[in-house]
Structures are given as structure tokens and as C-alpha cells.
Design an enzyme around this catalytic site. Structure first.
Site, PDB file in Angstrom:
ATOM      1  N   GLY A  38       0.777  -1.240   0.000  1.00  0.00           N
ATOM      2  CA  GLY A  38       0.000   0.000   0.000  1.00  0.00           C
ATOM      3  C   GLY A  38       0.804   1.283   0.000  1.00  0.00           C
ATOM      4  CG  ASP A  96      -8.499   0.945   9.825  1.00  0.00           C
ATOM      5  OD1 ASP A  96      -9.239   1.644  10.531  1.00  0.00           O
ATOM      6  OD2 ASP A  96      -8.918  -0.027   9.169  1.00  0.00           O
ATOM      7  CE  LYS A 124     -10.096   3.709   6.899  1.00  0.00           C
ATOM      8  NZ  LYS A 124     -10.703   2.384   6.697  1.00  0.00           N
ATOM      9  CG  PHE A 145     -12.467   0.192   2.391  1.00  0.00           C
ATOM     10  CD1 PHE A 145     -11.721  -0.434   3.383  1.00  0.00           C
ATOM     11  CD2 PHE A 145     -12.136  -0.048   1.068  1.00  0.00           C
ATOM     12  CE1 PHE A 145     -10.680  -1.293   3.069  1.00  0.00           C
ATOM     13  CE2 PHE A 145     -11.099  -0.913   0.741  1.00  0.00           C
ATOM     14  CZ  PHE A 145     -10.369  -1.535   1.749  1.00  0.00           C
ATOM     15  CG  ASP A 152      -5.489  -3.450  -1.689  1.00  0.00           C
ATOM     16  OD1 ASP A 152      -5.051  -2.976  -0.624  1.00  0.00           O
ATOM     17  OD2 ASP A 152      -5.895  -4.632  -1.789  1.00  0.00           O
ATOM     18  NE  ARG A 158      -1.996  -3.027  -4.096  1.00  0.00           N
ATOM     19  CZ  ARG A 158      -2.155  -3.174  -2.782  1.00  0.00           C
ATOM     20  NH1 ARG A 158      -2.138  -2.128  -1.993  1.00  0.00           N
ATOM     21  NH2 ARG A 158      -2.326  -4.366  -2.260  1.00  0.00           N
TER      22      ARG A 158
END
Ligand code: IMP
Ligand code: MG
Length: 188
Positions: A38, A96, A124, A145, A152, A158
Site C-alpha cells: 500500500g 486504521d 482514520k 474505506f 487497494d 492502487r
């Protein structure tokens, strides 16, 4: 797909992140350890904005197994460069629950790094499950999300140059949606 952060906004955020990092480390040598996959886009942009002596390593961590809910975290460090006695900055796309970075900070510390800090593009806003907080954050985002700029959904999206929020119909479909934005930022 709704745009949360446009390309130019992302660029400005990465510049702010680089400035914060520069302020912390100055001209001290630094080893970036990017959490695959990521953070690959962030890594490419961020590393070119840093001017101290810089080494780049990668580490694998995956907890999202084919969806939006977290599974068991797996760490893969076969490709990691030597970080013993180095100042390490872990670079990830998003904080997250915080479990990934908490686990990786411990892992890197266990390998003998001199110091370990963390930098993320996105944080987040939700209840975290760990006491760790990221040291450098480009953007605080709502608990939705998001995909694009490296992030992704089932290994797709991505390559989007912007950060988008997947809508319920995008999450349900088997094949990825066409890579286009529904609206420009500000259109509502
Ligand atoms: P954490 O361990 O819960 O902090 O999750 C961190 C990892 O989960 C990130 O490196 C991402 O790969 C993934 N992740 C968390 N939220 C999202 C999201 O909104 N979109 C895509 N990936 C996410
Ligand atoms: Mg990840």
C-alpha cells in the site's frame, strides 16, 4: 466513486509530511522502511522530497485478506535491508486500527534499530486498538474505506492518482469498477 483527496491535495500533503520529517531528522542519515504494498506510491513520492542520506527498505505486512475486514497479520521481512543501529522510519499508507504499525515497530526494534518512528499518509478517525500513535501524518480522514494512491480493495484501484471512497455497489461487485471519478472535489 467519490473523490476524497484529489491529486494536487495528495501532493501538498506529501510535501507537508516531508517537511515534518526533515524537521525531525535534519541531515541525519535515515532508513525508510516501506510497508508493502500500500505504501509504494507514497514511498516513491516521499523519498524524492527527502535530502538527507537515505536508505530504502521494504517489509511486507498484510492483514486485509480479500476484503475490508482485518484478518491475522502476517509479517514478511525477507527483503528487508540491514537496519541494525539505524534510525528507521516506517512508512505506511494508512493508520486504521494501528495493529499493523504497532506490530512492525516491535519487529524493527527487535532487529536492533537505534530508533523507530512511523509516518503515514492517512490517519482514520476511529477508535484505535493500540496505544501507538503515528509520529507523522499527512491527512486525518473519516472512517470510510478508501482506495487509490497505493491503497487497494482486493488488490485493485492502487493505480488511481486520487484517493476515492468506494461506494456500496463497488464493494459488492466481483470485478473492479472502471477507474474514473464520479465527481470532482467540491461538486458535492
Ligand atoms: P491497521 O493495522 O488496522 O492500522 O491497518 C493498516 C492496513 O490496513 C493498511 O496498511 C492498509 O493496507 C489496510 N487498510 C486499512 N484501512 C484501509 C482502507 O480504507 N482502504 C484500503 N486499505 C486499508
Ligand atoms: Mg497495507
Amino acid at each position: 466513486m467519490k473523490i476524497l483527496l484529489a491529486e494536487q491535495e495528495l501532493q501538498a500533503g506529501v510535501r507537508r509530511l516531508a517537511a515534518q520529517i526533515r524537521q525531525q531528522y535534519g541531515e541525519q542519515p535515515l532508513t525508510l522502511v516501506a510497508v508493502m504494498t500500500g505504501s509504494v506510491v507514497l514511498l516513491a513520492d516521499l523519498m524524492r522530497l527527502l535530502d538527507m542520506p537515505l536508505r530504502i527498505g521494504v517489509i511486507g505486512a498484510s492483514s486485509y485478506r480479500g476484503g475490508t475486514t482485518a484478518g491475522e497479520l502476517q509479517v514478511a521481512s525477507e527483503m528487508l535491508i540491514d537496519i541494525r543501529d539505524r534510525d528507521v522510519l516506517l512508512v505506511d499508507d494508512i493508520f486504521d486500527t494501528g495493529r499493523t504499525l504497532e506490530r512492525l515497530v516491535a519487529h524493527i526494534g527487535g532487529l536492533g534499530a537505534r530508533s523507530v518512528r512511523t509516518a503515514v499518509l492517512l490517519h482514520k478517525q476511529r477508535e484505535t486498538e493500540v496505544t501507538l500513535r503515528p509520529d507523522f501524518v499527512a491527512f486525518e480522514i473519516p472512517d470510510e474505506f478508501v482506495v487509490g494512491y497505493g491503497l487497494d480493495y482486493r488488490d485493485h484501484y492502487r493505480n488511481l492518482p486520487f484517493l476515492g471512497v468506494l461506494e456500496p455497489q463497488d464493494l459488492e461487485r466481483d470485478s473492479p469498477a472502471v477507474l474514473s471519478a464520479r465527481s470532482e472535489p467540491g461538486d458535492g
